[in-house]
Design an enzyme around this catalytic site. Structure first.
Site, PDB file in Angstrom:
ATOM      1  CG  HIS A  92      -1.883  -1.141   1.239  1.00  0.00           C
ATOM      2  ND1 HIS A  92      -3.001  -1.225   0.431  1.00  0.00           N
ATOM      3  CD2 HIS A  92      -1.850  -2.285   1.973  1.00  0.00           C
ATOM      4  CE1 HIS A  92      -3.630  -2.360   0.681  1.00  0.00           C
ATOM      5  NE2 HIS A  92      -2.955  -3.025   1.601  1.00  0.00           N
ATOM      6  CB  SER A 105      -3.752  -6.173   0.601  1.00  0.00           C
ATOM      7  OG  SER A 105      -4.488  -5.250   1.371  1.00  0.00           O
ATOM      8  CG  HIS A 130      -3.956   0.981  -3.826  1.00  0.00           C
ATOM      9  ND1 HIS A 130      -4.254   2.085  -3.053  1.00  0.00           N
ATOM     10  CD2 HIS A 130      -3.320   0.109  -2.994  1.00  0.00           C
ATOM     11  CE1 HIS A 130      -3.815   1.888  -1.819  1.00  0.00           C
ATOM     12  NE2 HIS A 130      -3.248   0.694  -1.755  1.00  0.00           N
TER      13      HIS A 130
END
Length: 528
Positions: free
Chosen positions: A46, A116, A135
Site C-alpha cells: 500500500h 490486499s 488500488h
C-alpha cells in the site's frame, strides 16, 4: 523477458473476516463492477510510491472477487533478479518436479505471497462521489481470508492452480483480461529501498503469518504445484556440504537432494532389539543415498548415537514400556496386623504381668503369643472415665426452628433471631471476641465522623474553593473525535494493525487494574 502476471482472490464470499470493517458483500462488488472497471494501480504494501504495475481485470466469480494484474516496472524486476541470483535457497531450485525453474517467480512468491485490496469504507458517507476500489497491493500476508497471490508467466497457468475456479469461469477471465499492455511510467516506482526492507522486516515478525498463509491456501484450493512455501513444514533439513574458507562457512546446497528419514512400523516389531535394528537400518539406507553429503544435524564422530524422528522415538519407547513384565509384590508369610491391635516389642515385664493377672483371678492367664503384648486402642475418654455432660450443656433450640415464617437478611425479625442465637451461646471467648470486633468497628466509625466534621469545618472557613482537575478516561465519542477513522481501508496485515486490534483489550485491562487499586486502597485504610 516474458511478462510477469499475478492473480488471486481479493475476498472470499463464503468466509467472514476477523474484523467487521473488512467484510465485502457480493452485491456491493457487483454494483461497483457494473459502474465501470477503472484501471487500478498495483503497488507494494500500500505504498503509492512503490507502484510496480496495473490491474488488468476484476472478475466476480462464484468463489470470490478475482484479480489479474501485470508487473511492468523494469526497475523493480531488476531488483528481484539480483536478489534471486544471490539467494542460495532459490538457486537450489524447487523441490517439486512439475514446477519449472524460474528464480524471479520464486523470489516474488516467497517475498509477497499475499494480496490486499484498498477500498472505501462502507459506512463512510463522505466519499460517495469517489470510486470504491482504490488500488491493489502485493504484501506479506492479507487480512481477508483466502487472499493468496500466485505469480506466473501465463494467465492460464495461474488459473490452473486454483481448483475452486470452474472451466467456464477460466474462459471468462481469459476473455476479459486486457492483455495489451500500455506504456508504464518508471517514475511511479520511486520508493526507497530501505523502506521496502523495513516493511519486509516488520512482516517477517508477524506471528500468525505462516498459519494464515496455510489457511488461505486451503480456502482457495491451491494445488501443491505452487512456488509458495506456506504449506511446507516450518523445520526443514537442508542437505549441504560445509566448505571452510577462512573464518566463514559457506553452505553449497545440491539441487534435488533430500534427506528422507522413514519411520519404522512398530506394529510388526516383536522385540526391542529388532525395533532398534530396523530403525538403524532405515537411517543407514537413507544416508547411503546421499554420497559426499553431510547433514546439518549430523552425529559427531566416534559416537554410538542413532538419530531418529520424534514419532519413531516415542513409538519405540511405548513398545519398550509395554513389553516389560509386571512385577507382583511378594506375599507376606504372616497375616497383616489389623488396626484394632497395636503390636508392642517384647519386654521382660510381660511375663510378670501375666503371672500377676493369673494370681489375681485364680486362673492361669492363657495367651496366644506369650512373647508379645497387645494393648487395646484407647477408647473415648468420656466413656473411659465416666464423664457426664453438664446440665447446662444442652441441645440448642432456637425459636426460629419452630416458626413457619421465613425471614431474610435485612428484616427486623432476622436480626432479632441472630441476636437470640448469640445470647444462647455460653462460650465466653466467642462473646468477648465479638465485643472486641464491635468496639473496633464503633471506634473506626467515630474516627471517620471526626474526619468528616473536620473537613466540613475547614471548607466552611475557607473563603475560596479550589477545584483540582482530575484525570478521567476519555469516552467513546471523545476517542472518535480525537482519532478519526480512515476513509480508505487497507486489507494487508501489518504489526500496526495487530497492535490496533489489541488496544481495546488493553483499555479494559487498565480499567480493571484501576478498580482493583481503589479497592485495595480502601481495604488498607480500614485496616489502618
Amino acid at each position: 523477458m516474458s511478462k510477469v502476471w499475478v492473480g488471486g482472490f481479493l475476498c472470499v464470499y463464503g468466509e467472514e473476516p476477523s474484523e467487521e470493517c473488512l467484510a465485502l458483500p457480493r452485491d456491493t462488488v457487483q454494483k461497483e463492477l457494473r459502474s465501470g472497471n477503472i484501471p487500478l494501480p498495483l503497488n507494494i504494501n500500500h505504498n503509492e510510491k512503490a507502484t510496480i504495475g496495473m490491474v488488468r481485470g476484476l472478475f466476480d466469480l462464484e468463489h470470490g472477487l478475482f484479480c489479474v494484474a501485470q508487473i511492468q516496472s523494469q526497475t523493480f524486476m531488476d531488483i528481484i533478479r539480483n536478489i534471486a541470483s544471490k539467494s542460495k535457497l532459490i538457486a537450489a531450485g524447487s523441490v517439486i518436479e512439475p514446477l519449472p525453474p524460474d528464480p524471479e517467480i520464486e523470489c516474488l512468491s516467497s517475498s509477497f505471497p499475499g494480496l490486499s485490496l484498498s477500498s472505501k469504507v462502507l459506512q463512510d458517507e463522505n466519499l460517495d462521489g469517489k470510486p470504491f476500489f482504490h488500488h491493489v497491493s502485493v504484501c506479506g500476508v492479507g487480512r481477508r481470508p483466502g487472499t493468496i497471490a500466485i505469480f506466473g508467466r501465463e494467465i492460464s497457468w495461474i488459473l490452473d492452480r486454483f481448483s475452486c475456479i470452474s472451466e467456464s469461469e477460466k474462459r471468462q477471465v481469459l476473455e476479459g483480461v486486457n492483455v495489451y499492455s500500455q506504456g508504464f511510467d518508471e517514475n511511479l516506482f520511486s520508493a526507497d529501498l530501505y523502506d521496502l526492507l523495513a516493511d519486509s522486516l516488520d512482516t517477517s515478525y508477524i506471528r500468525k503469518r505462516f498459519p494464515k498463509l496455510q489457511l488461505d491456501k486451503q480456502l482457495c484450493g491451491l494445488s501443491k504445484c505452487t512456488y509458495i512455501k506456506a504449506s511446507e513444514p516450518p523445520v526443514e533439513i537442508i542437505v549441504a556440504t560445509g566448505k571452510v574458507a577462512g573464518d566463514q562457512v559457506q553452505l553449497t546446497t545440491e539441487p534435488g537432494s533430500e534427506l528422507a528419514v522413514e519411520t519404522c512400523d512398530v506394529s510388526v516389531v516383536h522385540g526391542n532389539y529388532d525395533a532398534v535394528e530396523s530403525a538403524t537400518a532405515t537411517t543407514a539406507m537413507s544416508n547411503q543415498n546421499l554420497p559426499n553429503t553431510t547433514p546439518l544435524l549430523s552425529s559427531p564422530p566416534f559416537s554410538d548415537c542413532v538419530f531418529l524422528p520424534k514419532d519413531a522415538f516415542f513409538s519405540l519407547l511405548n513398545v519398550t514400556t509395554g513389553q516389560q513384565p509386571k512385577v507382583v509384590p511378594p506375599v507376606s508369610v504372616h497375616p497383616p496386623v489389623t488396626e484394632q491391635y497395636q503390636m508392642l516389642p517384647y519386654s521382660e515385664s510381660a511375663a510378670k504381668i501375666a503371672e500377676q493377672e493369673s494370681n489375681r483371678y485364680h486362673s492361669p492367664c492363657q495367651t496366644m503369643y506369650p512373647y508379645w503384648q497387645y494393648s487395646p486402642v484407647p477408647q473415648y475418654p468420656a466413656v473411659l472415665h465416666g464423664y457426664r455432660q453438664p446440665k447446662t450443656f444442652k441441645k440448642r433450640h432456637f425459636q426460629s426452628d419452630s416458626e413457619d415464617e421465613l425471614s431474610f437478611p435485612g428484616d427486623p425479625e432476622y436480626t432479632k433471631k441472630r441476636r437470640r442465637h448469640k445470647v444462647d451461646n455460653d462460650d465466653d471467648k466467642e462473646m468477648a471476641r465479638e465485643k472486641n470486633d464491635l468496639r473496633e468497628l464503633v471506634d473506626m466509625i467515630g474516627m471517620l465522623r471526626q474526619e468528616i466534621n473536620a473537613l466540613k469545618h475547614v471548607r466552611a472557613q475557607s473563603p475560596q474553593r479550589h477545584v483540582v482537575p482530575m484525570e478521567t478516561l476519555p469516552t467513546i465519542e471523545e476517542k472518535g473525535a480525537a482519532s478519526p477513522k480512515p476513509s480508505i481501508l487497507n486489507a494487508s496485515l501489518t504489526p500496526e494493525t495487530v497492535n490496533r486490534s489489541l488496544a481495546g483489550q488493553n483499555e479494559s485491562m487498565d480499567l480493571l487494574k484501576l478498580n482493583k487499586k481503589l479497592f485495595v486502597d480502601a481495604l488498607n485504610k480500614m485496616d489502618s
